[in-house]
Design a protein around this motif. Structure first.
Motif, mmCIF file in Angstrom:
data_model
loop_
_atom_site.group_PDB
_atom_site.id
_atom_site.type_symbol
_atom_site.label_atom_id
_atom_site.label_comp_id
_atom_site.label_asym_id
_atom_site.label_seq_id
_atom_site.Cartn_x
_atom_site.Cartn_y
_atom_site.Cartn_z
ATOM 1 N N SER A 162 -9.695 -9.471 8.111
ATOM 2 C CA SER A 162 -8.955 -8.338 8.678
ATOM 3 C C SER A 162 -9.552 -7.013 8.211
ATOM 4 O O SER A 162 -9.724 -6.081 9.008
ATOM 5 C CB SER A 162 -7.486 -8.426 8.272
ATOM 6 O OG SER A 162 -6.763 -7.313 8.764
ATOM 7 N N LEU A 163 -9.894 -6.932 6.924
ATOM 8 C CA LEU A 163 -10.509 -5.699 6.409
ATOM 9 C C LEU A 163 -11.849 -5.435 7.068
ATOM 10 O O LEU A 163 -12.186 -4.291 7.388
ATOM 11 C CB LEU A 163 -10.700 -5.809 4.891
ATOM 12 C CG LEU A 163 -9.453 -5.751 4.018
ATOM 13 C CD1 LEU A 163 -9.836 -5.941 2.558
ATOM 14 C CD2 LEU A 163 -8.704 -4.437 4.199
ATOM 15 N N ARG A 164 -12.607 -6.511 7.294
ATOM 16 C CA ARG A 164 -13.915 -6.349 7.934
ATOM 17 C C ARG A 164 -13.778 -5.859 9.371
ATOM 18 O O ARG A 164 -14.574 -5.048 9.855
ATOM 19 C CB ARG A 164 -14.663 -7.692 7.900
ATOM 20 C CG ARG A 164 -15.952 -7.734 8.695
ATOM 21 C CD ARG A 164 -16.979 -6.754 8.140
ATOM 22 N NE ARG A 164 -18.199 -6.743 8.947
ATOM 23 C CZ ARG A 164 -18.362 -6.067 10.067
ATOM 24 N NH1 ARG A 164 -17.355 -5.331 10.546
ATOM 25 N NH2 ARG A 164 -19.497 -6.116 10.721
ATOM 26 N N LEU A 165 -12.755 -6.332 10.061
ATOM 27 C CA LEU A 165 -12.574 -5.980 11.467
ATOM 28 C C LEU A 165 -12.077 -4.550 11.643
ATOM 29 O O LEU A 165 -12.398 -3.891 12.631
ATOM 30 C CB LEU A 165 -11.598 -6.955 12.135
ATOM 31 C CG LEU A 165 -12.112 -8.372 12.361
ATOM 32 C CD1 LEU A 165 -10.991 -9.267 12.859
ATOM 33 C CD2 LEU A 165 -13.265 -8.365 13.363
ATOM 34 N N SER A 166 -11.273 -4.076 10.711
ATOM 35 C CA SER A 166 -10.693 -2.737 10.888
ATOM 36 C C SER A 166 -10.536 -2.042 9.541
ATOM 37 O O SER A 166 -9.421 -1.872 9.033
ATOM 38 C CB SER A 166 -9.339 -2.841 11.602
ATOM 39 O OG SER A 166 -8.875 -1.572 11.997
ATOM 40 N N PRO A 167 -11.657 -1.617 8.941
ATOM 41 C CA PRO A 167 -11.587 -1.018 7.597
ATOM 42 C C PRO A 167 -10.883 0.331 7.550
ATOM 43 O O PRO A 167 -10.484 0.775 6.476
ATOM 44 C CB PRO A 167 -13.062 -0.886 7.199
ATOM 45 C CG PRO A 167 -13.806 -0.819 8.503
ATOM 46 C CD PRO A 167 -13.039 -1.711 9.442
ATOM 47 N N ASN A 168 -10.748 1.008 8.698
ATOM 48 C CA ASN A 168 -10.130 2.334 8.719
ATOM 49 C C ASN A 168 -8.776 2.349 9.418
ATOM 50 O O ASN A 168 -8.281 3.409 9.797
ATOM 51 C CB ASN A 168 -11.073 3.327 9.401
ATOM 52 C CG ASN A 168 -12.394 3.453 8.665
ATOM 53 O OD1 ASN A 168 -12.415 3.619 7.459
ATOM 54 N ND2 ASN A 168 -13.493 3.346 9.393
ATOM 55 N N ASP A 169 -8.187 1.193 9.585
ATOM 56 C CA ASP A 169 -6.889 1.095 10.239
ATOM 57 C C ASP A 169 -5.833 1.843 9.411
ATOM 58 O O ASP A 169 -5.858 1.802 8.180
ATOM 59 C CB ASP A 169 -6.496 -0.386 10.365
ATOM 60 C CG ASP A 169 -5.270 -0.586 11.241
ATOM 61 O OD1 ASP A 169 -4.156 -0.301 10.759
ATOM 62 O OD2 ASP A 169 -5.429 -1.019 12.385
ATOM 63 N N ASN B 11 -16.992 -8.934 16.854
ATOM 64 C CA ASN B 11 -15.562 -8.905 16.538
ATOM 65 C C ASN B 11 -15.187 -7.593 15.853
ATOM 66 O O ASN B 11 -14.193 -6.955 16.190
ATOM 67 C CB ASN B 11 -15.196 -10.088 15.643
ATOM 68 C CG ASN B 11 -15.171 -11.401 16.391
ATOM 69 O OD1 ASN B 11 -15.112 -11.424 17.617
ATOM 70 N ND2 ASN B 11 -15.223 -12.490 15.663
ATOM 71 N N GLY B 12 -16.021 -7.193 14.876
ATOM 72 C CA GLY B 12 -15.741 -5.931 14.189
ATOM 73 C C GLY B 12 -15.875 -4.734 15.099
ATOM 74 O O GLY B 12 -15.064 -3.810 15.054
ATOM 75 N N LEU B 13 -16.879 -4.757 15.955
ATOM 76 C CA LEU B 13 -17.095 -3.658 16.890
ATOM 77 C C LEU B 13 -15.929 -3.527 17.858
ATOM 78 O O LEU B 13 -15.454 -2.420 18.152
ATOM 79 C CB LEU B 13 -18.406 -3.900 17.647
ATOM 80 C CG LEU B 13 -18.837 -2.873 18.699
ATOM 81 C CD1 LEU B 13 -18.897 -1.487 18.087
ATOM 82 C CD2 LEU B 13 -20.198 -3.262 19.263
ATOM 83 N N THR B 14 -15.437 -4.654 18.345
ATOM 84 C CA THR B 14 -14.297 -4.639 19.267
ATOM 85 C C THR B 14 -13.061 -4.045 18.609
ATOM 86 O O THR B 14 -12.352 -3.224 19.200
ATOM 87 C CB THR B 14 -13.996 -6.062 19.757
ATOM 88 O OG1 THR B 14 -15.155 -6.593 20.385
ATOM 89 C CG2 THR B 14 -12.841 -6.075 20.745
ATOM 90 N N ALA B 15 -12.805 -4.467 17.372
ATOM 91 C CA ALA B 15 -11.631 -3.948 16.658
ATOM 92 C C ALA B 15 -11.727 -2.442 16.441
ATOM 93 O O ALA B 15 -10.762 -1.708 16.645
ATOM 94 C CB ALA B 15 -11.485 -4.674 15.323
ATOM 95 N N VAL B 16 -12.906 -1.961 16.036
ATOM 96 C CA VAL B 16 -13.076 -0.531 15.770
ATOM 97 C C VAL B 16 -12.976 0.270 17.065
ATOM 98 O O VAL B 16 -12.321 1.326 17.107
ATOM 99 C CB VAL B 16 -14.419 -0.274 15.072
ATOM 100 C CG1 VAL B 16 -14.675 1.223 14.957
ATOM 101 C CG2 VAL B 16 -14.429 -0.908 13.689
ATOM 102 N N THR C 130 -2.839 -4.566 4.236
ATOM 103 C CA THR C 130 -3.773 -5.681 4.040
ATOM 104 C C THR C 130 -4.292 -5.706 2.610
ATOM 105 O O THR C 130 -4.387 -6.772 1.988
ATOM 106 C CB THR C 130 -4.944 -5.563 5.030
ATOM 107 O OG1 THR C 130 -4.423 -5.453 6.363
ATOM 108 C CG2 THR C 130 -5.852 -6.783 4.950
ATOM 109 N N LEU C 131 -4.614 -4.537 2.054
ATOM 110 C CA LEU C 131 -5.063 -4.463 0.666
ATOM 111 C C LEU C 131 -3.960 -4.930 -0.283
ATOM 112 O O LEU C 131 -4.227 -5.628 -1.274
ATOM 113 C CB LEU C 131 -5.479 -3.037 0.329
ATOM 114 C CG LEU C 131 -6.789 -2.552 0.972
ATOM 115 C CD1 LEU C 131 -6.897 -1.033 0.873
ATOM 116 C CD2 LEU C 131 -7.988 -3.220 0.307
ATOM 117 N N GLY C 132 -2.719 -4.553 0.021
ATOM 118 C CA GLY C 132 -1.598 -5.005 -0.802
ATOM 119 C C GLY C 132 -1.418 -6.508 -0.758
ATOM 120 O O GLY C 132 -1.125 -7.154 -1.781
#
Length: 582
Positions: free
Chosen positions: A469-476, A302-307, A482-484
């Motif tokens: 969400s953060l795990r899937l796309s930490p550099n979005d 899942n994380g790889l797909t998002a990145v 999301t952090l907010g």
């Protein structure tokens, strides 16, 4: 496989096809119906229990819903075949079976009309090629096992070397230099067969299975054409350069992977290559556990797909911006709009909307244009705090996007966002969950579930979705949002230290993000940090010119007391009052 008089013909290798007893093609549009026929064909005597079919095809639904769905699918199949002289299937109490003596298959099926015949050569055709049932893990597991079984049996069906690889199709049939039809000129991606570099040949199947699962996951992105496994696995970068592989597959982007042994478990090394220039645009290593089970691999995939989706999206935005500004084809308008949207200034937000409006005017029923225009309008509304009338325009546009692209998770997510901003949280959360069923790697849908739960006054439940969400796309580019939201959930739960830390992480990425400032101010004020909260409030007023309490009132909390909660925290900070936990 051609039809024969009085006998149905079912093709399961490659694209599914059903010929009636008269030899004419029978159109079966439902993917669940195709899956049902395949499940029966591979069962003993062509038979399965109703419970088995329900678990595989509708396992994600409640039992009563699954029963109803199976009955409806069987009824629809009977209607499709109503004019045929012989029934294709029978239902007998708790069991469903195929009329095997009246059906010829292209795989060995004991009891079928052609059981004594040798299967036709299948070349690189894949069992049920292109069939995907998003969210139905039971069916996906069965399909993966069936493909592996058929591949293992192929040596018994075909003598070694009996069939030479077919030459490339002539250009008048398929021009691989042109974009795939139906994807509005967007470039294709090919996931090559991952290499097993563990020194254990028994793990060949695992390396190949991971790459196959990644193809399935990437295909759910919808906006990106993904080359089928049966074609991409025929290519190898070890013997052919990237440009030739890309040309041979008609793919701009190539993904290669290597499974390696590690001190603990395994390591998966992934690279993404632009085949036009041979440059590696992204590479990463992922740790994998010893078991390599579906459960342990799912979050990695899942994380790889998002990145991967985000990296290719960024690469295409850069290409679009590099083109001359006179280029106004719809696809360039979309990528230019995305580029402006990711700059995150109000001027860029308006420029993005103008570009999407132009694309929409040119092709008002284009699904990708509708999806992107709806996303753009949503972010514009969030940035500008636009009126309820504009919210209605957004909802109608998002609904058009979902109607045009019902299998695209992004369309469900953006309609859910529109519902959420109108305080319709229950339908919004249902839409977000449906988006995740369609694309488990869609970080925005996970983040929106967290936002909706915050707005419903359920912050403790929100944190899991936001962290996913953060795990899937930490550099979005929008990770500040999301952090907010995560900071908001901790502040609402009275966890001041965590709220401050997360708000500061959001502000590092977006110094002018007013909601993160507001959360930080509240957390400091309510934890008794009077001076720090006042300093934070003054910094907020400096960074967020034009901010007023009306912006807090605009937040669509189901219970308006939460709006009052955040206004009260800000007032405390500005007054410099020392207070404890409320």
């Amino acid at each position: 496989m051609t039809g024969r008089s009085g006998i149905y013909s079912v093709r399961l290798m490659g694209a599914f096809r059903l010929l009636g007893a008269d030899g004419n093609r029978v159109e079966v549009a439902s993917r669940k119906a195709i899956g049902l026929i395949a499940l029966l064909a591979t069962g003993r005597d062509g038979e399965r229990t109703r419970q088995f079919l329900q678990d595989k095809l509708w396992g994600s639904r409640e039992s009563s819903q699954a029963q109803t769905s199976l009955r409806r699918e069987l009824s629809n199949l009977r209607k499709i075949l109503a004019d045929e002289p012989e029934p294709l299937l029978f239902t007998e109490g708790a069991r469903v079976r195929l009329n095997l003596p009246k059906i010829a298959f292209d795989i060995p099926v004991p009891g079928a009309a052609n059981e004594d015949e040798r299967p036709e050569p299948r070349g690189i055709a894949e069992f049920l090629e292109g069939l995907d049932l998003p969210g139905e893990e039971g069916f996906e597991d069965w399909l993966r096992e069936q493909r592996a079984l058929i591949q293992a049996q192929s040596s018994a069906w075909e003598a070694p070397g009996a069939y030479d690889p077919a030459p490339p199709l002539p250009v008048h049939l398929v021009d691989l230099t042109q974009p795939a039809p139906g994807f509005e000129g967007r470039p294709a991606l090919a996931v090559l067969k991952f290499q097993n570099q563990t020194s254990d040949p028994a793990l060949d199947f695992a390396a190949e299975g991971i790459s196959e699962d990644l193809i399935d996951q990437m295909s759910r992105l919808r906006w990106l054409p993904v080359i089928a496994r049966s074609s991409s696995f025929s290519q190898d970068l070890a013997t052919t350069d990237a440009k030739q592989v890309g040309q041979g597959l008609g793919a701009r982007y190539l993904v290669e992977g290597r499974l390696r042994a590690a001190a603990k478990g395994f390591q998966l090394a992934i690279s993404t290559i632009d085949s036009e220039n041979g440059q590696v645009i992204w590479s990463e290593r992922f740790g994998l556990p010893d078991s390599l089970s579906n459960e342990s691999l799912a979050p990695v995939l899942n994380g790889l797909t998002a990145v991967l989706g985000a990296r290719i999206d960024h690469a295409e935005q850069s290409r679009a911006v590099a083109r001359p500004s006179t280029s106004r084809d719809v696809n360039t308008l979309i990528w230019r709009g995305r580029w402006h949207l990711n700059r995150m200034s109000r001027a860029d937000s308006r420029a993005a909307r103008e570009l999407f409006d132009e694309a929409l005017a040119r092709e008002p029923e284009n699904p990708e244009v509708l999806v992107q225009a709806a996303w753009s309008m949503g972010w514009n509304i969030w940035a500008e705090r636009i009126s309820p009338e504009e919210m209605g325009v957004w909802t109608r546009l998002a609904r058009r996007a979902m109607q045009a692209a019902p299998e695209d998770g992004r369309a469900h997510a953006v309609l859910g966002a529109a519902e959420m901003f109108q305080r319709n949280n229950a339908p919004a959360i249902r839409l977000f969950r449906r988006a995740i069923e369609l694309n488990p790697s869609l970080p925005q849908a996970h983040a929106f579930i967290g936002s909706a739960l915050n707005l419903a006054g359920r912050p403790d439940e929100a944190q899991g979705s936001l962290r996913t969400s953060l795990r899937l796309s930490p550099n979005d580019p929008f990770v500040f949002h999301t952090l907010g939201e995560l900071a908001t959930s901790y502040c609402m739960s009275g966890k001041w230290e965590e709220a401050v830390d997360l708000a500061e992480q959001s502000l590092i990425r977006r110094p002018g993000y007013w909601l993160a400032h507001l959360v930080k101010v509240n957390a400091l004020a309510r934890s008794g940090e009077a001076k720090a909260s006042k300093d934070a409030a003054l910094q907020m007023m400096e960074q967020c010119r034009g901010f007023s309490e009306a912006d807090i009132d605009w937040l669509p909390y189901v219970d308006p007391d939460w709006n009052g909660y955040f206004k009260e925290g800000l007032r405390r900070a500005l007054e410099g009052c020392e207070t404890g936990t409320p």
